[in-house]
Design a protein around this motif. Sequence first.
Motif, short mmCIF file in Angstrom:
data_model
loop_
_atom_site.label_atom_id
_atom_site.label_comp_id
_atom_site.label_asym_id
_atom_site.label_seq_id
_atom_site.Cartn_x
_atom_site.Cartn_y
_atom_site.Cartn_z
N ARG A 1 0.87 -1.17 0.00
CA ARG A 1 0.00 0.00 0.00
C ARG A 1 0.91 1.22 0.00
N ALA B 1 -3.25 0.34 -4.03
CA ALA B 1 -2.47 -0.89 -4.18
C ALA B 1 -1.34 -0.64 -5.17
N ARG C 1 -4.42 -8.22 1.65
CA ARG C 1 -4.26 -6.78 1.68
C ARG C 1 -2.79 -6.44 1.44
#
Length: 106
Positions: free
Chosen positions: A68, A73, A103
């Motif tokens: 991140r 992204a 994530r």
Amino acid sequence: MAVDYPQFGTIESRSYIEVRIKEVAKQIRALSRQGESDVFDPFAFARDIGIKVQMAELPGTCSGRLRRDKGYALIEINSRDSRVRQRFTMCHETCSRLLLGIRPSH
């Protein structure tokens, strides 16, 4: 013999996995608007779905990473790897983001 995968549930057979992979590949092709006769471009696909892509000199044996950066992204690909390895890594990192729900790291 059934195998339990937390991200997919119980998978009954190898043939199920093969069928499921083909279904997911067809969905990805449709989403990417890349025709079946075209050579799939994982870099264009990632960009089309809002993932930023950057070539970088990554440490050691790291071929790529999903992170991140500034709230979006970002997939970094090792610029020293061969083009074939970069394509594989791009597919791997994109699937980590989309199919497994991983994530990005900080």
